[in-house]
Every structure is written in C-alpha cells, then in structure tokens.
Design an enzyme around this catalytic site. Sequence first.
Site, mmCIF file in Angstrom:
data_model
loop_
_atom_site.group_PDB
_atom_site.id
_atom_site.type_symbol
_atom_site.label_atom_id
_atom_site.label_comp_id
_atom_site.label_asym_id
_atom_site.label_seq_id
_atom_site.Cartn_x
_atom_site.Cartn_y
_atom_site.Cartn_z
ATOM 1 N N ASP A 88 0.870 -1.166 0.000
ATOM 2 C CA ASP A 88 0.000 0.000 0.000
ATOM 3 C C ASP A 88 0.915 1.226 0.000
ATOM 4 O OD1 ASP A 88 -3.188 0.694 1.660
ATOM 5 O OD2 ASP A 88 -2.102 1.747 0.083
HETATM 6 C C1 GLC Z 1 -4.396 4.284 -0.227
HETATM 7 C C2 GLC Z 1 -5.293 3.141 0.194
HETATM 8 C C3 GLC Z 1 -5.394 2.053 -0.825
HETATM 9 C C4 GLC Z 1 -5.303 2.639 -2.215
HETATM 10 C C5 GLC Z 1 -3.925 3.233 -2.389
HETATM 11 C C6 GLC Z 1 -3.761 3.896 -3.765
HETATM 12 O O1 GLC Z 1 -3.664 4.764 0.839
HETATM 13 O O2 GLC Z 1 -5.036 2.545 1.447
HETATM 14 O O3 GLC Z 1 -6.646 1.390 -0.599
HETATM 15 O O4 GLC Z 1 -5.520 1.614 -3.182
HETATM 16 O O5 GLC Z 1 -3.616 4.171 -1.380
HETATM 17 O O6 GLC Z 1 -4.626 4.971 -3.886
#
Ligand code: GLC
Length: 688
Positions: free
Chosen positions: A238
């Site tokens: 993430d």
């Molecule tokens: C965010 C979220 C994740 C998302 C990623 C890209 O922090 O936790 O769910 O897919 O970043 O946007």
Amino acid sequence: MTLDEKIGQMTQFSGSLPEYESMIEEGKIGSLLNVYGASETNRLQKIAVEESRLGIPLIFGLDVIHGYRTIFPIPLGSAASWDTAFVRKAESIAAREASSEGINWTFALMVDIARDPRWGRIAEGGEDSFLGSTMARAQVLGFQGKSLANPLTILACGKHFVAYGGAEGGRDYNTVDVSERTLREIYLPPFKAAVDAGAGSIMSAFNEINGIPASANRFTLTDILRGEWGFNGFVVSDWNSIGELVKHGIASDKVGAGIEALKAGVDMDMEGSAYLELLENEDNNKELIDNAVRRILREKFQLGLFEHPYIDENLSNKLILNDEHLKTALQLARESIVLLKNDNALLPLSKNLKSVAVIGPLADDKNAPLGTWACVGKSENVVTVLEGIKKSVSENTQVYYSKGCGVSSDNTEMIEESVKIAKKAGVAIIVVVETAKMSGEAASRSDLNLPGVQRDLIKAIYKTGMPIVVVLLNGRPLTIPWIKENVSSILEAWYLGIQSGNAIADVLFGKYNPSGKLTVTFPRTVGQIPIYYNHKNSGRPNNPSDKFTSKYIDLSSSPLFTLGYGLSYTKFKYSNIRVSSKKITSSESLIISVDVKNVGDRQGVEIVQLYIHDVVASVTRPVKELKGFRRISLDANEKKRVEFILKPENLGFYDQNMEYVIELGRFEIMVGGNSVDLLRTSFEVIEK
Ligand code: GLC
C-alpha cells in the site's frame, strides 16, 4: 536485465511528473498510478516501449472501487443487494470504462472484514467472511473476465492484506492484534476466495499484525499467501507502507525497510522509493529480486501489454456512461437499498400524491451519492434525491424542498422554516446523511450519531404529527435508536452512485420493491462496539433476568439492526425446513430445504439465508455462521422450495493445534430472512 531495470519494475509512482519520464526511459519505473486518459497513458507508454532499452510496458493502476465514470453504490451498499451476479456485471462495466482510458489494473477488491463501524473503511467492506468471499469471487471475475488478454479487462487486486479492519479503537492504520484462529477464520477467507478466483495481485496493508507489520510479514505474505494458497501473482505495497516500516520501528532506515519487505514477499513498492534505495545496497538478495520481477512481468504478459501496449483513443466515447451502464447502475442501486422499517405501510407512496416535502442538507446534493473512492466519477452525472422524486411524481404533485440544517453544523436556525415547509405537504421525506468524506480512508468516527442537528430536524418535523419517511445516506452503520423507535418508515440508502435519486424514488413510489439486506450489524450506541452477529456464547450468555450474565446494566445487549436484516413491501413466510439426513459422515454433503411463500399482494425478492452452529467442539464456536444464501423472486402467493447444499468443508474450523478439522457431533441448522428470525433443525456428523 540490469539491477536498475529489475528494481525499476518493482517501483511504482503516483502521477506523471516530468522527472518520471526520464526514469521511465532509463527503465527505473515499471508502473504508475493515478494516471488515466488514453492519450496520456499512450504518451507515457510510448516512452517505456519505444525509448527504453528493454521496451517493457508500464502497468497503469487506479482505484476503480465502485465504478470508473459510471459510479455504482459503495461496496457496503452493493453488498446489501447480495446479488453476486449483478456485482460481477458492475465490475465488468467498471473494467470496460477504465481500460478504455488506459487503466490496466485496479486497486480493488477491498475485502477487509470490519466489525467496528467507527472504522471509516467499513464503507468498502463488510462484517461476514462467507458473504465477503462470495463478493470477492464475483468482483475478481468481473474485473478480470475470462481472460486478461481481453483489452477491456483489468487486473484485480485483493486488499488490504491482511486484517486491516481489525484496527484497535476503529482508528485507521492502528494496531491489529488478533489470534491466528481469528485471522484464519475471519480475515483471511475473502482473500483466499480472491486468489482462488484468479486475482493477479494482492496489496499488503499498513497495519501491523500481532507485532509484525503486514508489509514485512513473511508468515502472511509468503507462508500463507504463496505457500498454502499457491498465489502466483504479485504483491504491491500500500502507499509507502514499506517506507512506514521505519515508523513501525522494525527498520532503522529505508534500505532496511526495503530489505524487510523484500524478504517478506512484497514485489512492488507503491510511491515509497524504498526499493530504489536497494540499488545502493551491495548484499542485494538477487534471488528475491528476480522472483519479484518475474511475478510482475508474468502479469504484464497475462494482460497482453507486450503485444498491445497502447489503447484505442476512440474507444472510451462508445463506452463511458452508455445506456447499458446507466441501466445497470440504476438496478444495482435499487437492489442495494434496505427497508429498515415501514410500520403502518406508509411506503410505497402514491406518485399521484397531492404534495410531498423533501427535507435535508444534502437532499439535492450531487457529491454525497458518489461516496468515498469515487474514482473519476463526476457530480454532474449524479441524480439527486430531490431530482429523482420530482421525476417520479405526477405533474400535479407539489414538491416542496428545504435543506433544514447543515450536515455537521450545530445551527438550528433553518429548522423552524423547514417545519413550516414540511407542513404544507401531505408527507415529508427527510434525507439525513454523513458527507462522503466522513467514511472511507482516514475517516474514523468516535461517535456514530447523525452529525450536527439532523436528529433535531427530524424531531421537529415529527412533532407536527405528519407522516414522515427518513432516508439515510451514509457510509457506515449509524446509531439511530430514536429514529428506529419513533419514525414509521426508514430507508437505508448508503451512497448509491450516479443513479442514487432515481433508485431511491423508485423504492419510495413502489416502482421497485426493496430487497436489500444489511451486511453489517448496526449498534445501538458506540459503547456496544465491537458487536457482530457471529459472536461466541461465553460461559454466561446474556440473560436479562440474570444479573450475573454478559450484558450492560444500562443498555440492551442486542444490536439496533442485525446482519441479514431488511424488509419488503410484501411478506415472506418460511415453513417446512428439512435436512436430507439427520446423520452424515464428514465426507458427505447435506441438503437443506425450506418452503418460502410470498404471502403479500405484490412481487418481491427475498434473500434466504442459511446459518449453522457447531453446538459442541474442541474450541468454542460462533453462535451462528452464515454458510449460504439464495436470492429468489416470488410473485404474490407464489411458494418455492429453496435448497442449499452444505459441504463438509463448510463445517470445519481450526482446532487447538491450528489444524483445519471437521469434528463429529451435532450441528444446528437455521434458515430465514435475517440472522435472528430463523427456522431451526439439526443433524449430526458421525464416524465414517
Ligand atoms: C491508499 C489506500 C489504498 C489505495 C492506495 C492507492 O492509501 O489505502 O486502498 O488503493 O492508497 O490509492
């Protein structure tokens, strides 16, 4: 491939900053997120394919969570339809729209089980593993279709691996401390379902799991995900969750964090630059890096990016927001609405009614219905509740409208005026809300009441004695005991996407008979949390007449609304529950059947639910577990016999040695239209 080029494949950045173009040309970036539009993705792809040494195509990722431009209900809403086929269709539409604008990969499906509605991301998930697993499979098949080589499909990504929803206090990103049994029985199954359905990627979570951060957790990312499940896609972190290992305190710097994540099994670093730091690190683990690159390249090959790296720039005009997509969005929105109460059968209203008042701070707002993670959805495409009602009533119906109050403001000055407006009408439809920003990521709430003075607004109009309907637009369970106690008709309408107003009006005026069922428990107060349907019995289960049993002295222990609950404009009667045998061995299946009759005067859809309870086992078992459901349509007076096949694996659990076992003994079987009002029978698992 040089080390630079290998690490490049393992590096993802957000956006299309000018400096990224030279890095793409040098093979130092393998993926971008938050870049979309066929001409922009083709422009950047051209650099990767035609100007870099190896010509490896980029993979473009985006959070296509509940639609791309055609925005569907938030996942907590669409799950309330229990219509896996329709959810699959919606995700395939999302994939077609997104891929037509250069996206190859979505950071969905979010399959985090959540038992704490203070956590804002419950808007994206749900409470039950069985339902979560069926929805996970549907979404993967929707996004990825039959073959990823089809340019109108996109790579799915199961997230956030794992147990992110178990955050202490419901505070996003917070510590998770769960037993391995809870991990395996509650949080992991929907991810296993996604992997079994062929998901090509998994996203590692921010949180720690029992002391080891998810993005450095070899036990979950390698031993379970790859060792036990045979997952052969790739894992993306993430957003900077690798770099955050320093904050977690298990690495002293980014290089150390990168090494920890690489050893655990994270293949791609989202927006963290941690893997780029590995270039300076001599004792690079060549084999781990080669494995990571191999997995990423495999998915790029599966997507056909090497053969067809570019997207036809005329494609999206034919696809975005086309009629079929709009019709699907309307139907899924209708099916997601849950009728929570309808005493005196005030609903459905007649569309020829003389007058109606629509009251509420966002009743004519075009942003809220898009909900959290609205991708590239545009408010201009949203039908508001007021617009939907105006379109549905007859031309002679007088429609009054007033905001009534703000969402969070404590200013009550507009309430009196709204009461006057409401009194002009024969019925008041009061739309009360959270804003879309009050749920989703980084949106935990310590208080689950309606924000601001919205309840005062309802009370003021209630006092007039006129008929009222409350419509909720929210991204999580809310504590609304006064409304449940006093208001005769209540619709749970989540954030339903661009067709929100049309869907709500279709239910209000009876064009669609509501069929949704809750997929989360609604607590009476925040003090009851955690509260969930598949709880344990304890040695002193709640007994109101016995002080020394598990309860609160100041509140009922039962929830406000239970998982699986939802009403209809008709009624369904259950009878004649049967099992194919009262005794089976652990290698035999069981057929459970029940009669369901529509005893009302109009067609309706019922979601028939099957629960089990393992009465005596070597470890304590939940008082009930959802193990099946059927979504059936019945005309007035029609009766159907509904059958479920219960397989041995549905009866198993992890024993004291964490072995998955099916034990001998008696099982209760329960079937009904929610997780409380149930017909019961039983059977026994016996020696072979
Ligand atoms: C965010 C979220 C994740 C998302 C990623 C890209 O922090 O936790 O769910 O897919 O970043 O946007």
